[in-house]
Design a protein around this motif. Sequence first.
Motif, PDB file in Angstrom:
ATOM      1  N   GLN A 193     -10.992  -5.334  97.501  1.00  0.00           N
ATOM      2  CA  GLN A 193     -11.397  -5.830  96.268  1.00  0.00           C
ATOM      3  C   GLN A 193     -10.662  -5.664  95.358  1.00  0.00           C
ATOM      4  O   GLN A 193     -10.201  -6.464  94.369  1.00  0.00           O
ATOM      5  N   ALA A 194     -10.054  -4.350  95.061  1.00  0.00           N
ATOM      6  CA  ALA A 194      -9.224  -3.852  94.152  1.00  0.00           C
ATOM      7  C   ALA A 194      -8.148  -4.971  93.959  1.00  0.00           C
ATOM      8  O   ALA A 194      -7.217  -5.193  93.106  1.00  0.00           O
ATOM      9  N   PHE A 195      -7.376  -5.092  95.135  1.00  0.00           N
ATOM     10  CA  PHE A 195      -6.150  -6.000  95.478  1.00  0.00           C
ATOM     11  C   PHE A 195      -6.509  -7.462  94.993  1.00  0.00           C
ATOM     12  O   PHE A 195      -5.768  -8.099  94.401  1.00  0.00           O
ATOM     13  N   ILE A 196      -7.618  -7.982  95.571  1.00  0.00           N
ATOM     14  CA  ILE A 196      -7.953  -9.367  95.302  1.00  0.00           C
ATOM     15  C   ILE A 196      -8.294  -9.696  93.604  1.00  0.00           C
ATOM     16  O   ILE A 196      -7.585 -10.630  93.389  1.00  0.00           O
ATOM     17  N   ILE A 197      -9.154  -8.724  93.113  1.00  0.00           N
ATOM     18  CA  ILE A 197      -9.467  -8.860  91.645  1.00  0.00           C
ATOM     19  C   ILE A 197      -8.066  -8.579  90.937  1.00  0.00           C
ATOM     20  O   ILE A 197      -7.790  -9.514  89.934  1.00  0.00           O
ATOM     21  N   SER A 198      -7.263  -7.657  91.230  1.00  0.00           N
ATOM     22  CA  SER A 198      -6.056  -7.533  90.484  1.00  0.00           C
ATOM     23  C   SER A 198      -5.016  -8.640  90.664  1.00  0.00           C
ATOM     24  O   SER A 198      -4.655  -9.238  89.457  1.00  0.00           O
ATOM     25  N   ARG A 199      -5.049  -9.371  91.912  1.00  0.00           N
ATOM     26  CA  ARG A 199      -4.069 -10.464  91.886  1.00  0.00           C
ATOM     27  C   ARG A 199      -4.540 -11.736  91.214  1.00  0.00           C
ATOM     28  O   ARG A 199      -3.911 -12.389  90.304  1.00  0.00           O
ATOM     29  N   LYS A 200      -6.120 -11.734  91.319  1.00  0.00           N
ATOM     30  CA  LYS A 200      -6.674 -12.954  90.591  1.00  0.00           C
ATOM     31  C   LYS A 200      -6.480 -12.748  88.968  1.00  0.00           C
ATOM     32  O   LYS A 200      -6.197 -13.544  88.202  1.00  0.00           O
ATOM     33  N   THR A 201      -6.652 -11.440  88.471  1.00  0.00           N
ATOM     34  CA  THR A 201      -6.657 -11.358  87.248  1.00  0.00           C
ATOM     35  C   THR A 201      -5.348 -11.501  86.621  1.00  0.00           C
ATOM     36  O   THR A 201      -4.924 -12.272  85.539  1.00  0.00           O
ATOM     37  N   TYR A 202      -4.134 -11.057  87.479  1.00  0.00           N
ATOM     38  CA  TYR A 202      -2.706 -11.094  87.163  1.00  0.00           C
ATOM     39  C   TYR A 202      -2.421 -12.883  87.033  1.00  0.00           C
ATOM     40  O   TYR A 202      -1.537 -13.236  86.230  1.00  0.00           O
ATOM     41  N   LYS A 203      -2.960 -13.414  88.072  1.00  0.00           N
ATOM     42  CA  LYS A 203      -2.738 -14.845  88.134  1.00  0.00           C
ATOM     43  C   LYS A 203      -3.235 -15.664  86.961  1.00  0.00           C
ATOM     44  O   LYS A 203      -2.871 -16.659  86.314  1.00  0.00           O
ATOM     45  N   PHE A 204      -4.461 -15.133  86.592  1.00  0.00           N
ATOM     46  CA  PHE A 204      -4.963 -15.963  85.327  1.00  0.00           C
ATOM     47  C   PHE A 204      -4.412 -15.577  84.002  1.00  0.00           C
ATOM     48  O   PHE A 204      -4.292 -16.318  83.228  1.00  0.00           O
ATOM     49  N   ILE A 205      -3.915 -14.346  84.028  1.00  0.00           N
ATOM     50  CA  ILE A 205      -3.041 -13.914  82.927  1.00  0.00           C
ATOM     51  C   ILE A 205      -2.002 -14.796  82.789  1.00  0.00           C
ATOM     52  O   ILE A 205      -1.606 -15.302  81.699  1.00  0.00           O
ATOM     53  N   LYS A 206      -1.132 -14.948  83.707  1.00  0.00           N
ATOM     54  CA  LYS A 206      -0.129 -15.943  83.716  1.00  0.00           C
ATOM     55  C   LYS A 206      -0.469 -17.493  83.645  1.00  0.00           C
ATOM     56  O   LYS A 206       0.340 -17.833  82.685  1.00  0.00           O
ATOM     57  N   GLN A 207      -1.507 -17.592  84.066  1.00  0.00           N
ATOM     58  CA  GLN A 207      -2.074 -19.228  83.676  1.00  0.00           C
ATOM     59  C   GLN A 207      -2.287 -19.286  81.877  1.00  0.00           C
ATOM     60  O   GLN A 207      -1.796 -20.323  81.684  1.00  0.00           O
ATOM     61  N   ASN A 208      -3.002 -18.075  81.753  1.00  0.00           N
ATOM     62  CA  ASN A 208      -3.378 -18.116  80.113  1.00  0.00           C
ATOM     63  C   ASN A 208      -2.192 -18.396  79.314  1.00  0.00           C
ATOM     64  O   ASN A 208      -2.207 -19.223  78.325  1.00  0.00           O
ATOM     65  N   LEU A 209      -1.227 -17.415  79.725  1.00  0.00           N
ATOM     66  CA  LEU A 209       0.285 -17.455  79.042  1.00  0.00           C
ATOM     67  C   LEU A 209       0.701 -18.773  78.880  1.00  0.00           C
ATOM     68  O   LEU A 209       1.142 -19.578  78.152  1.00  0.00           O
ATOM     69  N   THR A 210       0.640 -19.536  80.161  1.00  0.00           N
ATOM     70  CA  THR A 210       1.062 -20.953  80.359  1.00  0.00           C
ATOM     71  C   THR A 210       0.422 -21.814  79.517  1.00  0.00           C
ATOM     72  O   THR A 210       1.334 -22.844  78.749  1.00  0.00           O
ATOM     73  N   ILE A 211      -0.881 -21.750  79.666  1.00  0.00           N
ATOM     74  CA  ILE A 211      -1.775 -22.678  79.023  1.00  0.00           C
ATOM     75  C   ILE A 211      -1.278 -22.776  77.492  1.00  0.00           C
ATOM     76  O   ILE A 211      -1.180 -23.756  76.778  1.00  0.00           O
ATOM     77  N   SER A 212      -1.390 -21.616  76.950  1.00  0.00           N
ATOM     78  CA  SER A 212      -1.103 -21.477  75.396  1.00  0.00           C
ATOM     79  C   SER A 212       0.170 -21.770  74.987  1.00  0.00           C
ATOM     80  O   SER A 212       0.441 -22.582  73.766  1.00  0.00           O
ATOM     81  N   LEU A 213       1.298 -21.549  75.922  1.00  0.00           N
ATOM     82  CA  LEU A 213       2.604 -22.013  75.538  1.00  0.00           C
ATOM     83  C   LEU A 213       2.659 -23.379  75.699  1.00  0.00           C
ATOM     84  O   LEU A 213       3.417 -24.118  74.812  1.00  0.00           O
ATOM     85  N   ILE A 214       2.098 -24.094  76.651  1.00  0.00           N
ATOM     86  CA  ILE A 214       2.196 -25.627  76.768  1.00  0.00           C
ATOM     87  C   ILE A 214       1.619 -26.292  75.701  1.00  0.00           C
ATOM     88  O   ILE A 214       2.069 -27.280  75.057  1.00  0.00           O
ATOM     89  N   TYR A 215       0.387 -25.907  75.499  1.00  0.00           N
ATOM     90  CA  TYR A 215      -0.238 -26.284  74.147  1.00  0.00           C
ATOM     91  C   TYR A 215       0.517 -26.416  72.843  1.00  0.00           C
ATOM     92  O   TYR A 215       0.571 -27.369  72.320  1.00  0.00           O
TER      93      TYR A 215
END
Length: 812
Positions: free
Chosen positions: A751-773
Amino acid sequence: MSKVKCNHCHLEFSESIMIKEEELNFCCKGCQGVYHLLQDQNLDSFYDKLGSKTIQPPLEVSSDLNKFDTQSFEKIYVTEDENGYKKVDLIIEGIHCAACIWLNEKVLYNTDGIIDANINFTNNKAKVVWNSKKIALSQIIEKIRSIGYNAFAYNSKIADEKASLAKRDYFIRMMVAVFATMNIMMLSVGKYTGFFTGITPEVKHLMNLGEFILATPVLFYSGWIFYRGAYYGLKNRILNMDFLVSVGATFTYIYSVFILFGLKGESYFDSVSMIITFVLVGKYLEVLGKKSAVDTLDTIKSQIPLETTLIKDGNKIEVSVEDIQIGDIVELKTGDKASVDGIIIKGESSFDESSISGESLPIYKKVDDVIYSGTLNQDSLVQYRVTKTFKDSTLNSIVTLLEDSLASKPKIEHKANEISKGFSVMILTLSILTFFVWYYFGINLGFDYDGVNHFEKSFIVAISVIVIACPCALALATPIASLIGISELAKKGLLFKEAKFIEELARTTKLVVDKTGTITNGKLSIVKAQILDENIHKLDLLYSLLDSSTHPISISIKEYLKNHYKDLSLKNLINVKTLQAKGMFAKYKNLEDKEFEILGGNQKLIEEFGIKYKFDSQNSVYIFAINKKVIATFELKDEIKDFAKEFVSDSLKNNIDVIMLTGDNENVANYIANEVGIKTVVANINPIQKAKYINKLKEEGHTVVMAGDGVNDSVALSSANVSIAMGNGADISIAVSDIVLLNNSLESLNQAFIISRKTYKFIKQNLTISLIYNLVTIPLAMAGFVIPLVAALSMSLSSLIVVANSLRIKGK
């Protein structure tokens, strides 16, 4: 009597109390002393940074300094790092500008014995690290006071109370804004309806006046939060989101006031109110989003009892957990929670350890078993001897680790913060350019404006550019996802010492694991025992040697001997040495002063000491010899952990190569590796060789994660990019690790790897959302397609989208 200015604090004072020194004037001896101190330490550039601002004269050093060196103060507020240096968090009073921060840091850094000193610009909280052999904390406080400031210990309880008050204040301001805005909206509906159906100037003026009365408290009371944030930002030469909001709302308000009092055009009090309200509601929801992440910490804190029962001189007394000392005897009744760690000396009971490991089933504990703080006694009364103080106890250590991880930042957040710092300056520049382009070049999208209305259009478009830009979403992108990720990991029994390890774990290419206690349970069962000489005195020596080790093999054999031989006793061994990845060596002298050489370990150890004894087995082997004669042999088997195959399989699917490094023999290592699907195995390897292997992988460009337990893994753990200690490991392996796995489960490690990958993915998504916005909405606002009202709404929505997207980390 004329007034003069002090050359240090810049305050004016009467000449009658002046201390004259050549061309220098001082209001007191304190200022005179500090002035010369700064000159002597080449810190006189402080006055250039201070400019015309004034500061408080130095405080008189009071007699309360001694309290900072007392044991009771140190027990509560001071910690010690791995290098033996002391650490404390201080709040420094009297700081009001960047020059004050600079001065305090410089003076502290130039003080002999202080290792590190960092002061937070926003809350004046200083983290000071010092060498207690060279300087006392009281001397550090005295130094701070000597230059005109005061310092006191940071208290988390007081900070929590202030945070609760701040949240309530936030809520009241938001409710005032919402109430006023709803009424303004009703007035606006009437005004805009009248625009089409006809409305007299008098009625319109009254409606504008009503909007003015309602918008004023929204801007200056509810919006005070943004003014305060903008002020602190400007004080530190940073244009932040609060600055953009306050500038946009204030300019719109001022323009609308001119319209109210006779200037031709339309008022925008509704936009002022809605800008503040929408952004305020958005920020409040961010606070709630962060709170949900920190609730895990509060839940864990609530598991710590404030008092406990001690047995002293046959009497029972109630004491505070902070007063418990190592060696004290604690009595734990049915239904009580352990406040500190210890070893049971009387009684037996079942304990609920779910607060520590997440394990829902009760665990039976008897004499000599370890009790952890925060665990619940379910069955019967027990007494245990304290082995750790409250500060070092398991549950308090968990709280400290979690607090530190929530406060830390991943590397990607530092990059985002650097971008957001320049972002506000860019937006302000674009807004000014937009105004001049619209005003001077007459860009009006086909509408014909006279002079005033043309200024109005240019002004409103420029305001829309300021309001719609959202550095907030960019700044939120990483921390909100990290907070939620850290809290979710904690719920799974994983403690990250810093949030940055989420990013490292998500980018892992090589996972190095130990065998015993990591892939296997670490609880070895003896499948075959051969006692070649049952002389009880020789078995006493074996028992004593095993008692000197915490290795799983030693623990299992020691338990076997206790069950089969009742009259064993511990002997005083000398020259006890642990031979890495091989076993142990010791000597013993009996009453006749006869010396015995004792060995216990694997085949490799026996051969190195010149003992010819061949023992092949697919199981782990332990051979015991006295004076080069084999006395006993043991074959031990370690069961593979549940979920081990699935864990290795899932790692391989995610392009993580799993490597087993073990000091055990090659037959055993290959057997275990084949069972779970590990393809790369390095056996018969010592801790130094493990560390060299990991460093080689890092030199090849891999991000290496190491999971292990026991003292023999500590060197290798410290070499990896990220080190994971299994919760049942030795204290030293936990100390050098970046992540602690409390429940020892491979499913949780997965779960440490799964949640870390998921969190990192959402961090990059958040940055993409804010930049595109920002890339989409800012040009639209510059082109005049967005009014301030819509700009404020979309700005808040962008932040909420980032928060909502981060909350998806909690999903399956």
